[in-house]
Design a protein around this motif. Structure first.
Motif, PDB file in Angstrom:
ATOM      1  N   THR A  90       0.858  -1.189   0.000  1.00  0.00           N
ATOM      2  CA  THR A  90       0.000   0.000   0.000  1.00  0.00           C
ATOM      3  C   THR A  90       0.891   1.234   0.000  1.00  0.00           C
ATOM      4  N   VAL A  91       0.496   2.256  -0.757  1.00  0.00           N
ATOM      5  CA  VAL A  91       1.223   3.522  -0.796  1.00  0.00           C
ATOM      6  C   VAL A  91       0.252   4.643  -0.470  1.00  0.00           C
ATOM      7  N   ASN A  92       0.605   5.480   0.517  1.00  0.00           N
ATOM      8  CA  ASN A  92      -0.247   6.581   0.961  1.00  0.00           C
ATOM      9  C   ASN A  92       0.502   7.901   0.947  1.00  0.00           C
ATOM     10  N   LEU A  93      -0.216   8.976   0.686  1.00  0.00           N
ATOM     11  CA  LEU A  93       0.211  10.309   1.104  1.00  0.00           C
ATOM     12  C   LEU A  93      -0.287  10.469   2.531  1.00  0.00           C
ATOM     13  N   ILE A  94       0.547  11.006   3.434  1.00  0.00           N
ATOM     14  CA  ILE A  94       0.209  10.961   4.857  1.00  0.00           C
ATOM     15  C   ILE A  94       0.662  12.231   5.558  1.00  0.00           C
ATOM     16  N   THR A  95      -0.080  12.630   6.579  1.00  0.00           N
ATOM     17  CA  THR A  95       0.330  13.711   7.461  1.00  0.00           C
ATOM     18  C   THR A  95       0.324  13.187   8.900  1.00  0.00           C
ATOM     19  N   GLY A  96       1.030  13.883   9.784  1.00  0.00           N
ATOM     20  CA  GLY A  96       1.054  13.461  11.175  1.00  0.00           C
ATOM     21  C   GLY A  96       1.782  14.464  12.045  1.00  0.00           C
ATOM     22  N   PHE A  97       1.676  14.278  13.366  1.00  0.00           N
ATOM     23  CA  PHE A  97       2.311  15.174  14.323  1.00  0.00           C
ATOM     24  C   PHE A  97       3.811  14.924  14.407  1.00  0.00           C
ATOM     25  N   SER A  98       4.546  15.958  14.707  1.00  0.00           N
ATOM     26  CA  SER A  98       5.952  15.801  15.066  1.00  0.00           C
ATOM     27  C   SER A  98       6.034  15.233  16.477  1.00  0.00           C
ATOM     28  N   SER A  99       6.879  14.234  16.685  1.00  0.00           N
ATOM     29  CA  SER A  99       6.946  13.574  17.988  1.00  0.00           C
ATOM     30  C   SER A  99       7.956  14.194  18.937  1.00  0.00           C
ATOM     31  N   ASP A 100       8.980  14.877  18.430  1.00  0.00           N
ATOM     32  CA  ASP A 100      10.055  15.362  19.295  1.00  0.00           C
ATOM     33  C   ASP A 100       9.587  16.439  20.266  1.00  0.00           C
ATOM     34  N   ARG A 101       8.619  17.240  19.855  1.00  0.00           N
ATOM     35  CA  ARG A 101       8.123  18.305  20.725  1.00  0.00           C
ATOM     36  C   ARG A 101       7.453  17.747  21.980  1.00  0.00           C
ATOM     37  N   ALA A 102       7.007  16.492  21.928  1.00  0.00           N
ATOM     38  CA  ALA A 102       6.288  15.907  23.055  1.00  0.00           C
ATOM     39  C   ALA A 102       7.116  15.861  24.327  1.00  0.00           C
ATOM     40  N   PHE A 103       8.435  15.828  24.223  1.00  0.00           N
ATOM     41  CA  PHE A 103       9.281  15.835  25.416  1.00  0.00           C
ATOM     42  C   PHE A 103       9.183  17.161  26.174  1.00  0.00           C
ATOM     43  N   PHE A 104       8.874  18.252  25.466  1.00  0.00           N
ATOM     44  CA  PHE A 104       8.929  19.586  26.055  1.00  0.00           C
ATOM     45  C   PHE A 104       7.584  20.080  26.576  1.00  0.00           C
ATOM     46  N   TYR A 105       6.466  19.503  26.080  1.00  0.00           N
ATOM     47  CA  TYR A 105       5.146  20.002  26.434  1.00  0.00           C
ATOM     48  C   TYR A 105       4.203  18.856  26.769  1.00  0.00           C
ATOM     49  N   ARG A 106       3.635  18.912  27.969  1.00  0.00           N
ATOM     50  CA  ARG A 106       2.768  17.845  28.456  1.00  0.00           C
ATOM     51  C   ARG A 106       1.549  17.642  27.555  1.00  0.00           C
ATOM     52  N   TRP A 107       0.977  18.744  27.042  1.00  0.00           N
ATOM     53  CA  TRP A 107      -0.259  18.645  26.276  1.00  0.00           C
ATOM     54  C   TRP A 107      -0.015  18.655  24.779  1.00  0.00           C
ATOM     55  N   ASP A 108       1.182  18.315  24.366  1.00  0.00           N
ATOM     56  CA  ASP A 108       1.411  18.136  22.940  1.00  0.00           C
ATOM     57  C   ASP A 108       0.502  17.019  22.432  1.00  0.00           C
ATOM     58  N   PRO A 109      -0.108  17.172  21.241  1.00  0.00           N
ATOM     59  CA  PRO A 109      -1.033  16.134  20.758  1.00  0.00           C
ATOM     60  C   PRO A 109      -0.397  14.764  20.603  1.00  0.00           C
TER      61      PRO A 109
END
Length: 288
Positions: A90-109
């Motif tokens: 399967t091949v998709n075009l995809i979007t998503g959240f950046s994960s690295d910011r999650a270390f700095f902010y508790r309420w990062d999505p």
């Protein structure tokens, strides 16, 4: 298009930027085309935080919401479009959240999906921002904001009897750090009656722009480390394990865990005091 119901555990708890896809068979619960999938997992877990003096991230509740149409799909904040879907890939075009910011902010999505838009974009650190972060011989003062961004790109899933491979390359869509990241991941599924186990090995590539934006030291934070710490691109690598036991068609017991060994260039950052992070959740899940 079909997707594994418990893929959200790996995409939210384990902070992958794309959707976790699975080849559907008799041992896998799937979302059929044109259907919504709503569920919630709850229990006890946490994600350790390698940033100095920042708290570990508790995990108690993980909601999921997904919809798959003929081509377009939404899966826990990720929006995608299927370019082609064959029996073996399967091949998709995809979007998503950046994960690295999650270390700095508790309420990062990436930490708690669907926490609410008013929380997802707040600049709320885990600790008071004026609390200094200690290094061997230098102090790092108040950290500047690491802003939210959204990634977009292409991903491919290859299915065979030895497991599922995911290959992905995504780029910053909001022009926050102008960086890119990629993933090579192998997942193997095993099931017997009510028990289902998934094991995965992954390699996540981070460009120099991403490493510098999140783990580099700005002049206002420390002039010394701004001059002496130099970033480059690098590879995180790690393991994942998820076990599920079906109690009823709607209820399952679950255990999921991930260990990440951070890239050397990230581990050398004076903002960190650990070169690894692990996450886990032990509890139950309900599918509406």
């Amino acid at each position: 298009m079909k997707s594994s119901f418990f893929g959200f555990l790996l995409s939210v708890l384990l902070l992958s930027p794309g959707v976790v896809m699975a080849q559907c068979d008799d041992t896998t619960d799937c979302i059929e085309k044109g259907s919504w999938d709503l569920g919630i997992a709850f229990g006890y877990g946490q994600r350790t935080n390698p940033i100095k003096d920042f708290d570990d991230i508790p995990i108690y509740v993980l909601p999921t919401i997904a919809y798959y149409g003929e081509r377009w799909f939404f899966d826990n904040g990720a929006i995608g479009y299927t370019l082609t879907e064959q029996e073996s890939f399967t091949v998709n075009l995809i979007t998503g959240f950046s994960s690295d910011r999650a270390f700095f902010y508790r309420w990062d999505p990436s930490n708690i999906f669907l926490a609410g838009s008013s929380h997802s974009f707040q600049q709320t650190p885990f600790v008071e921002s004026k609390r200094p972060v200690k290094t061997e011989s230098q102090n790092i003062g108040e950290l500047e904001s690491r802003h939210f961004t959204y990634l977009g790109g292409i991903e491919a899933y290859v299915y065979n009897r030895f497991g599922t491979w995911r290959l992905a390359l995504l780029h910053d869509l909001l022009n926050v750090h102008q960086g890119s990241e990629g993933q090579i991941k192998w997942n193997y599924h095993w099931g017997h009656k009510e028990l289902s186990v998934d094991f995965a090995v992954f390699f996540d590539w981070k460009s120099q722009e991403i490493v510098n934006y999140y783990y580099g030291v700005r002049p206002s934070e420390s002039a010394y480390w701004h001059e002496h710490y130099r970033t480059e691109n690098g590879w995180n690598r790690g393991l994942e394990l998820t076990a599920r036991y079906s109690l009823t068609p709607a209820w399952e017991l679950l255990m999921t865990a991930r260990y990440t060994q951070l890239a050397d260039t990230i581990a050398q950052s004076p903002l960190l005091d650990e070169d690894y992070s692990y996450a886990y959740l032990i509890g139950a899940a309900y599918r509406f």
